[in-house]
Design a protein around this motif. Structure first.
Motif, PDB file in Angstrom:
ATOM      1  N   ASN A  58     -30.917 -10.874 -40.122  1.00 34.54           N
ATOM      2  CA  ASN A  58     -29.803 -10.149 -39.551  1.00 34.54           C
ATOM      3  C   ASN A  58     -29.928  -8.694 -40.151  1.00 34.54           C
ATOM      4  O   ASN A  58     -29.611  -8.598 -41.369  1.00 34.54           O
ATOM      5  N   PRO A  59     -29.867  -7.699 -39.243  1.00 35.29           N
ATOM      6  CA  PRO A  59     -29.739  -6.510 -39.912  1.00 35.29           C
ATOM      7  C   PRO A  59     -28.684  -6.019 -40.778  1.00 35.29           C
ATOM      8  O   PRO A  59     -28.966  -5.340 -41.819  1.00 35.29           O
ATOM      9  N   LYS A  60     -27.616  -6.217 -40.406  1.00 31.80           N
ATOM     10  CA  LYS A  60     -26.414  -6.070 -41.264  1.00 31.80           C
ATOM     11  C   LYS A  60     -26.485  -6.976 -42.647  1.00 31.80           C
ATOM     12  O   LYS A  60     -26.462  -6.248 -43.848  1.00 31.80           O
ATOM     13  N   TRP A  61     -27.045  -8.129 -42.559  1.00 29.15           N
ATOM     14  CA  TRP A  61     -27.097  -8.811 -43.740  1.00 29.15           C
ATOM     15  C   TRP A  61     -28.298  -8.140 -44.611  1.00 29.15           C
ATOM     16  O   TRP A  61     -27.989  -8.232 -45.967  1.00 29.15           O
ATOM     17  N   ILE A  62     -29.359  -7.506 -43.919  1.00 24.91           N
ATOM     18  CA  ILE A  62     -30.451  -7.047 -44.885  1.00 24.91           C
ATOM     19  C   ILE A  62     -29.796  -5.921 -45.564  1.00 24.91           C
ATOM     20  O   ILE A  62     -30.203  -5.412 -46.717  1.00 24.91           O
ATOM     21  N   ALA A  63     -29.146  -5.148 -44.777  1.00 24.60           N
ATOM     22  CA  ALA A  63     -28.262  -3.924 -45.463  1.00 24.60           C
ATOM     23  C   ALA A  63     -27.288  -4.131 -46.590  1.00 24.60           C
ATOM     24  O   ALA A  63     -27.297  -3.647 -47.396  1.00 24.60           O
ATOM     25  N   ILE A  64     -26.471  -5.238 -46.356  1.00 29.20           N
ATOM     26  CA  ILE A  64     -25.636  -5.633 -47.508  1.00 29.20           C
ATOM     27  C   ILE A  64     -26.478  -6.247 -48.700  1.00 29.20           C
ATOM     28  O   ILE A  64     -26.075  -5.687 -49.677  1.00 29.20           O
ATOM     29  N   CYS A  65     -27.269  -6.896 -48.536  1.00 24.92           N
ATOM     30  CA  CYS A  65     -28.266  -7.450 -49.630  1.00 24.92           C
ATOM     31  C   CYS A  65     -28.953  -6.245 -50.274  1.00 24.92           C
ATOM     32  O   CYS A  65     -29.004  -6.231 -51.521  1.00 24.92           O
ATOM     33  N   ALA A  66     -29.396  -5.446 -49.488  1.00 24.06           N
ATOM     34  CA  ALA A  66     -29.791  -3.951 -50.126  1.00 24.06           C
ATOM     35  C   ALA A  66     -28.972  -3.408 -51.104  1.00 24.06           C
ATOM     36  O   ALA A  66     -29.189  -2.713 -51.934  1.00 24.06           O
ATOM     37  N   ILE A  67     -27.947  -3.074 -50.310  1.00 27.27           N
ATOM     38  CA  ILE A  67     -27.030  -2.326 -51.054  1.00 27.27           C
ATOM     39  C   ILE A  67     -26.304  -3.039 -52.432  1.00 27.27           C
ATOM     40  O   ILE A  67     -25.949  -2.166 -53.354  1.00 27.27           O
ATOM     41  N   CYS A  68     -26.255  -4.311 -52.369  1.00 20.53           N
ATOM     42  CA  CYS A  68     -25.741  -5.028 -53.594  1.00 20.53           C
ATOM     43  C   CYS A  68     -26.851  -5.500 -54.501  1.00 20.53           C
ATOM     44  O   CYS A  68     -26.529  -6.247 -55.346  1.00 20.53           O
ATOM     45  N   GLU A  69     -28.023  -5.055 -54.361  1.00 15.84           N
ATOM     46  CA  GLU A  69     -29.012  -5.372 -55.155  1.00 15.84           C
ATOM     47  C   GLU A  69     -28.736  -4.861 -56.825  1.00 15.84           C
ATOM     48  O   GLU A  69     -29.219  -5.494 -57.732  1.00 15.84           O
ATOM     49  N   ASP A  70     -27.763  -4.053 -56.784  1.00 17.32           N
ATOM     50  CA  ASP A  70     -27.483  -3.369 -58.332  1.00 17.32           C
ATOM     51  C   ASP A  70     -26.594  -4.535 -58.981  1.00 17.32           C
ATOM     52  O   ASP A  70     -26.353  -4.293 -60.120  1.00 17.32           O
ATOM     53  N   GLY A  71     -26.051  -5.394 -58.203  1.00 19.56           N
ATOM     54  CA  GLY A  71     -25.278  -6.415 -58.789  1.00 19.56           C
ATOM     55  C   GLY A  71     -23.907  -6.008 -59.013  1.00 19.56           C
ATOM     56  O   GLY A  71     -23.072  -6.814 -59.546  1.00 19.56           O
ATOM     57  N   VAL A  72     -23.230  -4.941 -58.367  1.00 15.45           N
ATOM     58  CA  VAL A  72     -21.980  -4.453 -58.298  1.00 15.45           C
ATOM     59  C   VAL A  72     -21.234  -5.028 -57.114  1.00 15.45           C
ATOM     60  O   VAL A  72     -21.565  -4.947 -56.070  1.00 15.45           O
ATOM     61  N   PRO A  73     -20.396  -5.724 -57.283  1.00 16.00           N
ATOM     62  CA  PRO A  73     -19.629  -6.527 -56.184  1.00 16.00           C
ATOM     63  C   PRO A  73     -18.854  -5.372 -55.357  1.00 16.00           C
ATOM     64  O   PRO A  73     -18.194  -4.332 -55.884  1.00 16.00           O
ATOM     65  N   ARG A  74     -18.657  -5.368 -54.080  1.00 14.03           N
ATOM     66  CA  ARG A  74     -18.136  -4.578 -53.220  1.00 14.03           C
ATOM     67  C   ARG A  74     -17.113  -4.871 -52.237  1.00 14.03           C
ATOM     68  O   ARG A  74     -17.423  -6.219 -51.867  1.00 14.03           O
ATOM     69  N   SER A  75     -16.199  -4.233 -51.733  1.00 18.17           N
ATOM     70  CA  SER A  75     -15.319  -4.728 -50.920  1.00 18.17           C
ATOM     71  C   SER A  75     -15.703  -4.516 -49.469  1.00 18.17           C
ATOM     72  O   SER A  75     -16.837  -3.996 -49.248  1.00 18.17           O
ATOM     73  N   VAL A  76     -14.937  -5.280 -48.521  1.00 18.81           N
ATOM     74  CA  VAL A  76     -15.781  -4.892 -46.981  1.00 18.81           C
ATOM     75  C   VAL A  76     -15.534  -3.758 -46.572  1.00 18.81           C
ATOM     76  O   VAL A  76     -16.364  -3.202 -45.915  1.00 18.81           O
ATOM     77  N   ARG A  77     -14.415  -3.065 -47.100  1.00 20.27           N
ATOM     78  CA  ARG A  77     -14.262  -1.830 -46.458  1.00 20.27           C
ATOM     79  C   ARG A  77     -15.589  -0.805 -47.098  1.00 20.27           C
ATOM     80  O   ARG A  77     -16.087  -0.019 -46.419  1.00 20.27           O
ATOM     81  N   GLU A  78     -15.831  -0.992 -48.287  1.00 22.10           N
ATOM     82  CA  GLU A  78     -16.875  -0.437 -48.913  1.00 22.10           C
ATOM     83  C   GLU A  78     -18.461  -0.526 -48.268  1.00 22.10           C
ATOM     84  O   GLU A  78     -19.058   0.202 -47.936  1.00 22.10           O
ATOM     85  N   LEU A  79     -18.487  -1.959 -48.127  1.00 12.64           N
ATOM     86  CA  LEU A  79     -19.702  -2.563 -47.256  1.00 12.64           C
ATOM     87  C   LEU A  79     -19.878  -1.784 -45.868  1.00 12.64           C
ATOM     88  O   LEU A  79     -20.932  -1.531 -45.131  1.00 12.64           O
ATOM     89  N   SER A  80     -18.686  -1.884 -45.124  1.00 11.57           N
ATOM     90  CA  SER A  80     -18.565  -1.298 -43.838  1.00 11.57           C
ATOM     91  C   SER A  80     -18.733   0.147 -43.610  1.00 11.57           C
ATOM     92  O   SER A  80     -19.708   0.629 -42.747  1.00 11.57           O
ATOM     93  N   ASP A  81     -18.387   0.917 -44.683  1.00 14.82           N
ATOM     94  CA  ASP A  81     -18.559   2.357 -44.711  1.00 14.82           C
ATOM     95  C   ASP A  81     -19.969   2.733 -44.983  1.00 14.82           C
ATOM     96  O   ASP A  81     -20.757   3.568 -44.352  1.00 14.82           O
ATOM     97  N   LEU A  82     -20.619   1.946 -46.081  1.00 15.25           N
ATOM     98  CA  LEU A  82     -22.097   2.030 -46.222  1.00 15.25           C
ATOM     99  C   LEU A  82     -23.081   1.525 -45.315  1.00 15.25           C
ATOM    100  O   LEU A  82     -24.140   2.250 -45.024  1.00 15.25           O
ATOM    101  N   THR A  83     -22.591   0.563 -44.483  1.00 16.88           N
ATOM    102  CA  THR A  83     -23.561   0.000 -43.432  1.00 16.88           C
ATOM    103  C   THR A  83     -23.515   0.648 -42.141  1.00 16.88           C
ATOM    104  O   THR A  83     -24.281   0.624 -41.456  1.00 16.88           O
ATOM    105  N   GLY A  84     -22.253   1.235 -41.974  1.00 11.44           N
ATOM    106  CA  GLY A  84     -22.099   1.820 -40.698  1.00 11.44           C
ATOM    107  C   GLY A  84     -21.479   0.955 -39.481  1.00 11.44           C
ATOM    108  O   GLY A  84     -21.123   1.233 -38.616  1.00 11.44           O
ATOM    109  N   ALA A  85     -21.288  -0.405 -40.066  1.00  8.98           N
ATOM    110  CA  ALA A  85     -20.854  -1.461 -39.029  1.00  8.98           C
ATOM    111  C   ALA A  85     -19.490  -1.606 -39.122  1.00  8.98           C
ATOM    112  O   ALA A  85     -18.750  -0.883 -39.964  1.00  8.98           O
TER     113      ALA A  85
END
Length: 192
Positions: A58-85
């Motif tokens: 799933n492209p959204k899941w791949i993007a979320i995994c790539a964003i969170c590779e640094d181990g920093v937890p993020r909120s849904v709003r942050e992930l939404s803004d960063l992925t564009g979904a």
């Protein structure tokens, strides 16, 4: 666009190629001169539908995994803004992955102004953090609002308020005595 033509083996082969190449269904529909829903139904029939949206592809899941590779937890709003979904799409995906053990809530961030604490997510297996307790102040405010609403609701009719009742209109009697002018103009009634 008329879309009642039958699917040929050539169309099926092209549809499979497009799905394998990751072409969007809207574009496939335009190329094959079909509706988008017809493309989806045929793709499901052939067993190639939603291949990109399944599992770890799933492209959204791949993007979320790539964003969170640094181990920093993020909120849904942050992930939404960063992925564009969309927010709801990301939240649904994380909740679904959480139920399957592929994501977890690391901690909860305090509200920015008002509202509940926001969960912070990581797309890896783990144990969910315990949600923070609701503050005493929030509980007290909720109880006060409920008490005010109950007090403001009238139990019965207000004593000063007059209750209007529907009164049936007076029955018109055709043979009733009428003024001679009314009888002359409208031909109604009998002489008085």
């Amino acid at each position: 666009m008329k879309t009642s033509k039958r699917w040929t083996e050539e169309d099926d082969a092209r549809l499979k190629q497009f799905y394998a190449a990751g072409v969007k269904s809207v574009d496939i529909a335009a190329i094959l001169q079909r509706t988008r829903s017809a493309v989806h139904v045929r793709a499901q029939h052939l067993g190639v539908a939603n291949r990109l949206a399944r599992g770890d592809e799933n492209p959204k899941w791949i993007a979320i995994c790539a964003i969170c590779e640094d181990g920093v937890p993020r909120s849904v709003r942050e992930l939404s803004d960063l992925t564009g979904a969309k927010y709801n799409s990301i939240e649904h995906l994380l909740r679904l992955r959480q139920s399957r053990g592929h994501a977890h809530i690391v901690s909860y961030a305090p509200p920015e102004w008002r509202g509940p604490h926001r969960p912070l997510w990581l797309p890896v297996p783990g144990r969910d953090a315990v949600p923070p307790a609701v503050s005493k102040r929030a509980v007290r405010r909720r109880e006060l609002r409920a008490a005010r609403a109950a007090a403001a609701k009238p139990v019965g009719p207000v004593p000063d308020m007059k209750i209007k009742r529907k009164v049936a209109p007076a029955q018109r009697v055709i043979g009733a005595p009428q003024h001679e002018l009314v009888r002359a103009l409208f031909g109604m009634g009998v002489a008085a």
